[in-house]
Design an enzyme around this catalytic site. Structure first.
Site, PDB file in Angstrom:
ATOM      1  N   GLU A  35     -12.076 -14.779  35.779  1.00  0.00           N
ATOM      2  CA  GLU A  35     -11.999 -13.832  34.669  1.00  0.00           C
ATOM      3  C   GLU A  35     -12.984 -12.694  34.950  1.00  0.00           C
ATOM      4  OE1 GLU A  35      -9.958 -13.780  32.248  1.00  0.00           O
ATOM      5  OE2 GLU A  35      -9.212 -15.799  31.884  1.00  0.00           O
ATOM      6  N   ARG A  61      -6.756 -20.102  20.482  1.00  0.00           N
ATOM      7  CA  ARG A  61      -8.020 -20.402  19.817  1.00  0.00           C
ATOM      8  C   ARG A  61      -8.816 -21.388  20.676  1.00  0.00           C
ATOM      9  NH1 ARG A  61      -8.409 -16.181  16.463  1.00  0.00           N
ATOM     10  NH2 ARG A  61      -6.319 -15.746  15.657  1.00  0.00           N
ATOM     11  N   ARG A 114     -16.592 -14.436  34.925  1.00  0.00           N
ATOM     12  CA  ARG A 114     -16.498 -15.804  34.422  1.00  0.00           C
ATOM     13  C   ARG A 114     -15.557 -16.570  35.335  1.00  0.00           C
ATOM     14  NH1 ARG A 114     -13.666 -16.280  29.118  1.00  0.00           N
ATOM     15  NH2 ARG A 114     -12.134 -17.620  30.129  1.00  0.00           N
TER      16      ARG A 114
END
Length: 299
Positions: free
Chosen positions: A272, A220, A255
């Site tokens: 990424e 998260r 990214r």
């Protein structure tokens, strides 16, 4: 541009896409392109029926890495290209960055083919400072843990973690934990069609052993908007140029996740390029820029 269809590839846990990607449907629709979610490993999907597959929230691929890469190779047209996906989904690409002089976190690499004993694994772990153990193929901080060398219990868990991965035939990375992450987090720069669109700061994700979050598909994350420094943008662009040269492909989206070393120099944590969250709501018109990049790809 009418009668064009684009699949937004996702995973079975998010069949209707991650919320961050939903605005792409309307943005592409505004350009006459029909865009719809499609689960990457769903055998019922007719992939050749799409003019383009845009890889998005395929976050369950790491246990089936070879299958995922083969799927990408099988597609008539995919963004980012299959050569990028194959290179980027194995974190040994960091060695390419390091060889090119791009600052990265120092890494110890453990090869499963060497059949290292637990003692051998133990001797390769840092004696001072927290450190991180993770496989070279993972997504969303899966199978990633933070450990303390001064604690016998924590060190034992780190050895067990690395050994478990090696026994499964997986390469393992051991890196010092960059302490600036606890105070400043990670800096993530988002690029669309080669242009920096925005940046965010991400909270620290690693607080303990990998087993503490073993059941989560992804960690998260909490983000806040951020203005990237010239030094961070420079390192990010240098890393992306290495990726371009290594894969022979242009990047529709990218990214670059950075952390700051003790000397303040930005270091690449990860590139990424496969299925990154772009956190479009923290930028201005990012979904429109992605849609324009898709139009460019479709010609």
């Amino acid at each position: 541009m009418t009668n064009r269809r684009v699949a937004l590839a996702t995973c079975s846990q998010l069949p209707d896409l991650d919320a961050d990607d939903v605005p792409l449907i309307a943005a592409l629709g505004g350009r006459g392109i029909t865009a719809e979610p499609a689960v990457w490993d769903d055998p019922a999907v007719d992939w050749p029926a799409y003019d383009l597959v845009l890889v998005r929230s395929t976050w369950d691929y790491s246990p089936r890495h070879d299958e995922f890469v083969a799927w990408a190779r099988s597609l008539p047209r995919v963004a980012n290209p299959a050569s990028v996906i194959e290179w980027n989904t194995d974190k040994r690409y960091l060695r390419d960055l390091e060889a090119a002089g791009v600052p990265v976190i120092p890494t110890i690499w453990l090869d499963p083919s060497r059949h290292l004993s637990k003692r051998a694994v133990h001797t390769r772990m840092p004696a001072f400072g927290d450190f991180v153990v993770k496989p070279v193929v993972s997504a969303g901080a899966q199978n990633t843990g933070r450990y303390q060398p001064v604690s016998a219990q924590s060190r034992g868990k780190a050895i067990a973690h690395a050994t478990r991965l090696l026994d499964d035939g997986r390469w393992v990375m051991i890196q010092p934990y960059v302490t600036s992450v606890d105070t400043s987090g990670e800096t993530c720069l988002v690029f669309v069609d080669g242009e920096l669109t925005h940046a965010v700061r991400k909270n620290a994700l690693l607080t303990g052993p990998a087993e503490d979050s073993a059941d989560e598909l992804w960690a998260r994350e909490e983000m806040t908007p951020y203005e990237a420094t010239p030094a961070q943008v420079d390192v990010a662009r240098r890393a992306l140029e290495v990726a371009r040269q290594a894969t022979g492909a242009e990047l529709t989206y990218a990214r670059v996740d950075l952390v700051s070393g003790d000397d303040g120099v930005p270091m690449v944590l990860e590139l990424e390029l496969t299925e990154p969250s772009l956190w479009m709501k923290y930028g201005t018109g990012v979904e429109e820029k992605v849609a324009d990049a898709v139009v460019k790809l479709l010609g």
